[in-house]
Design a protein around this motif. Sequence first.
Motif, short mmCIF file in Angstrom:
data_model
loop_
_atom_site.label_atom_id
_atom_site.label_comp_id
_atom_site.label_asym_id
_atom_site.label_seq_id
_atom_site.Cartn_x
_atom_site.Cartn_y
_atom_site.Cartn_z
N THR A 142 0.85 -1.38 0.01
CA THR A 142 0.09 -0.13 -0.02
C THR A 142 0.63 1.05 0.07
OG1 THR A 142 -1.89 -1.16 1.21
CG2 THR A 142 -1.78 1.26 1.30
N ASN A 143 1.79 1.21 0.66
CA ASN A 143 2.89 2.42 0.88
C ASN A 143 3.91 2.73 -0.32
OD1 ASN A 143 2.74 3.75 4.00
ND2 ASN A 143 2.09 1.68 3.83
N THR A 144 4.23 1.53 -1.00
CA THR A 144 5.43 1.75 -1.91
C THR A 144 4.78 1.22 -3.46
OG1 THR A 144 5.99 -0.81 -1.74
CG2 THR A 144 7.13 0.84 -0.08
N GLY A 145 3.68 0.61 -3.41
CA GLY A 145 3.33 0.31 -4.66
C GLY A 145 3.67 -0.73 -5.32
N THR A 146 4.63 -1.73 -4.54
CA THR A 146 5.37 -2.86 -4.87
C THR A 146 5.53 -3.95 -3.76
OG1 THR A 146 7.23 -3.88 -6.38
CG2 THR A 146 7.63 -1.92 -4.93
N ARG A 147 5.69 -5.31 -4.25
CA ARG A 147 6.13 -6.37 -3.21
C ARG A 147 7.25 -6.84 -3.82
NH1 ARG A 147 0.45 -7.73 -3.77
NH2 ARG A 147 1.22 -9.32 -5.05
N ASP A 148 7.86 -6.21 -4.80
CA ASP A 148 9.10 -7.03 -5.60
C ASP A 148 10.28 -6.77 -4.64
OD1 ASP A 148 11.07 -7.93 -7.12
OD2 ASP A 148 10.17 -7.04 -9.03
N LEU A 149 11.25 -7.84 -4.22
CA LEU A 149 12.17 -7.35 -3.32
C LEU A 149 13.30 -6.88 -4.19
CD1 LEU A 149 12.03 -11.07 -1.36
CD2 LEU A 149 11.47 -8.61 -0.40
N LYS A 150 13.40 -7.08 -5.37
CA LYS A 150 14.66 -6.32 -6.17
C LYS A 150 14.50 -4.81 -6.18
CE LYS A 150 14.48 -9.91 -9.77
NZ LYS A 150 14.59 -10.61 -10.97
N LEU A 151 13.09 -4.39 -5.85
CA LEU A 151 12.75 -3.00 -5.98
C LEU A 151 12.86 -2.26 -4.57
CD1 LEU A 151 10.20 -2.88 -8.60
CD2 LEU A 151 12.33 -2.73 -9.00
N LEU A 152 12.67 -2.95 -3.61
CA LEU A 152 12.73 -2.63 -1.99
C LEU A 152 13.83 -2.60 -1.50
CD1 LEU A 152 9.14 -4.12 -1.25
CD2 LEU A 152 9.55 -1.85 -1.87
N GLU A 153 14.19 -1.63 -0.63
CA GLU A 153 15.33 -1.54 0.42
C GLU A 153 15.18 -0.50 1.37
OE1 GLU A 153 20.28 -1.60 -0.46
OE2 GLU A 153 18.97 -0.97 -1.99
N GLY A 154 15.78 -0.76 2.46
CA GLY A 154 15.71 0.45 3.42
C GLY A 154 14.43 0.73 4.09
N LEU A 155 13.61 -0.01 4.14
CA LEU A 155 12.16 0.24 4.79
C LEU A 155 12.18 0.46 6.43
CD1 LEU A 155 9.80 -1.80 2.61
CD2 LEU A 155 10.28 0.60 2.22
N LEU A 156 13.31 0.14 6.72
CA LEU A 156 13.51 0.20 8.47
C LEU A 156 13.90 1.87 8.53
CD1 LEU A 156 14.68 -2.88 10.12
CD2 LEU A 156 12.74 -1.33 10.79
N ASN A 157 14.06 2.56 7.54
CA ASN A 157 14.74 3.89 8.03
C ASN A 157 13.59 4.69 8.76
OD1 ASN A 157 14.67 7.07 7.22
ND2 ASN A 157 16.30 6.08 6.06
#
Length: 501
Positions: free
Chosen positions: A347-362
């Motif tokens: 909902t927040n990022t628009g993707t569930r692809d692990l290739k595109l996601l990083e650093g969400l614990l910021n």
Amino acid sequence: MLSLLIGIPLLGAAVIGLIPERGNKQVHRTLALIFGLILLGLSLGLLLNFDPHLGSLQLTETVAWIPQLGLIYELGVDGLSLPLVVLNGLLMFIAIWASGQVERPRLYYSLLLMLAAAVAGAFLAQNLLLFFLFYEVELIPLYLLIAIWGGPRRTYAATKFLVYTALSGILLLIGFFGLSWLSDTNSFTYTVLQAHPLPLLQQSLLLIPILVGLAIKIPLVPFHTWLPDAHVEASTPISVLLAGLLLKLGTYGLLRFGLQLLPDAWEQAGPWLAGWAVVNVLYGSLNALVQQDMKKLVAYSSIAHMGYILLAAAAATPLSLVGSIFQMISHGLISALLFLLVGAVYTNTGTRDLKLLEGLLNPERGLPLIGSLMVLGVMASGGTPGMVGFIAEFVVFRGSFPMFPLQTLLCMIGTGLTAAYFLLMVNRAFFGRLSEVAIAMPRRRVGERLPAAVLAVLVVLLGLQPAWVTGWVEPTTAHLLHPPAIATAPVTAAEGPLSLL
């Protein structure tokens, strides 16, 4: 009281269905929350009226419905069904809360409450035909919930789910008719059939369609292919219900129909079932390792964890049966938590692809709370001590090892693989520098994270105090293994109105 668990959601669905969608659309969600809260309250009320020292059915209700066909309205609750009924009330309320604004809310929330009634009825039914009726009824709302509010390939996923689960129902019906016919009782009541055991050969023949039918629902390899597609295309609340509740209809059936009604054939099939559990655990875990879609990864994790329940059921020791029921509750809570969190990421990022996601614990521009809850959820799923997943898996392995040491050791490899694929997922998505797709994320309201926080608290509480579940379960597992030799006559049309014991 048990009928209210079915009637209240149906009443809610009818009330919501009568209110037009013109005007304030929040009224449908508000009514759904009210009826969901009533259902949760009634489910928790069972704990106050249930005697945990008794292993037999309690709060039974019986009324002759269509006795000429053997269809009797018989409800009852024991330590096997009680935790699942409470889980139904909890996850349904959470799913309604997590739904938020949806298109066509009148139909959506009506279908959710219809699904709640059907699932409660299946867990409470003490007549094979009545169980089959609820088992089939739940297909309709779930099919529509995926087909209408699902992703781009929702029609394909919903149709595949419907075909597979309809086949499951047909196989179960064949087995149920065989039980009634071969027992020469002309009854579909659990207690009557249990009091008239069949010879081993007949039990073995009937176990085949029942086991395959339940294997499709659980699902077990190779009947599992509908589940990843359904999860990927379903909305987040529907994935919560699918993994947390609907799969439990199959594992519940293993104990209720396989072990309880066909005990001799179940004992003979035990080694083969334990081997099947190993295949399920390793296949699901290895597939999860290579997934790039977070939701598909959690879906294959569910397939793997269903193997632990099958292993415990195959061993059929007092401790392993406690573990199998505890694992149902553990998986229901943990999988619901993980799917909620994956949905929040999408909902927040628009993707569930692990290739595109990083650093969400910021902590400043990421999703620190979602990331923290995700770390807790994957630790629980991986069997970290102090959480419900550890207790469930430990009891399963400890109870199954005396019967199937090799199969248990092989299944234990699955816990290591669980830690591996979830560690990869968390490391890729939540650690490192914040990815570009997540930089412009909108700020979410705290209320949208409350359902996940509630589940996280329960995961920890039940891990620290497992007796809150096992205390209700242990007498029933002993009753399943050593039932009293009491013959019960089938209900006839001459019997009176509803009786509450």
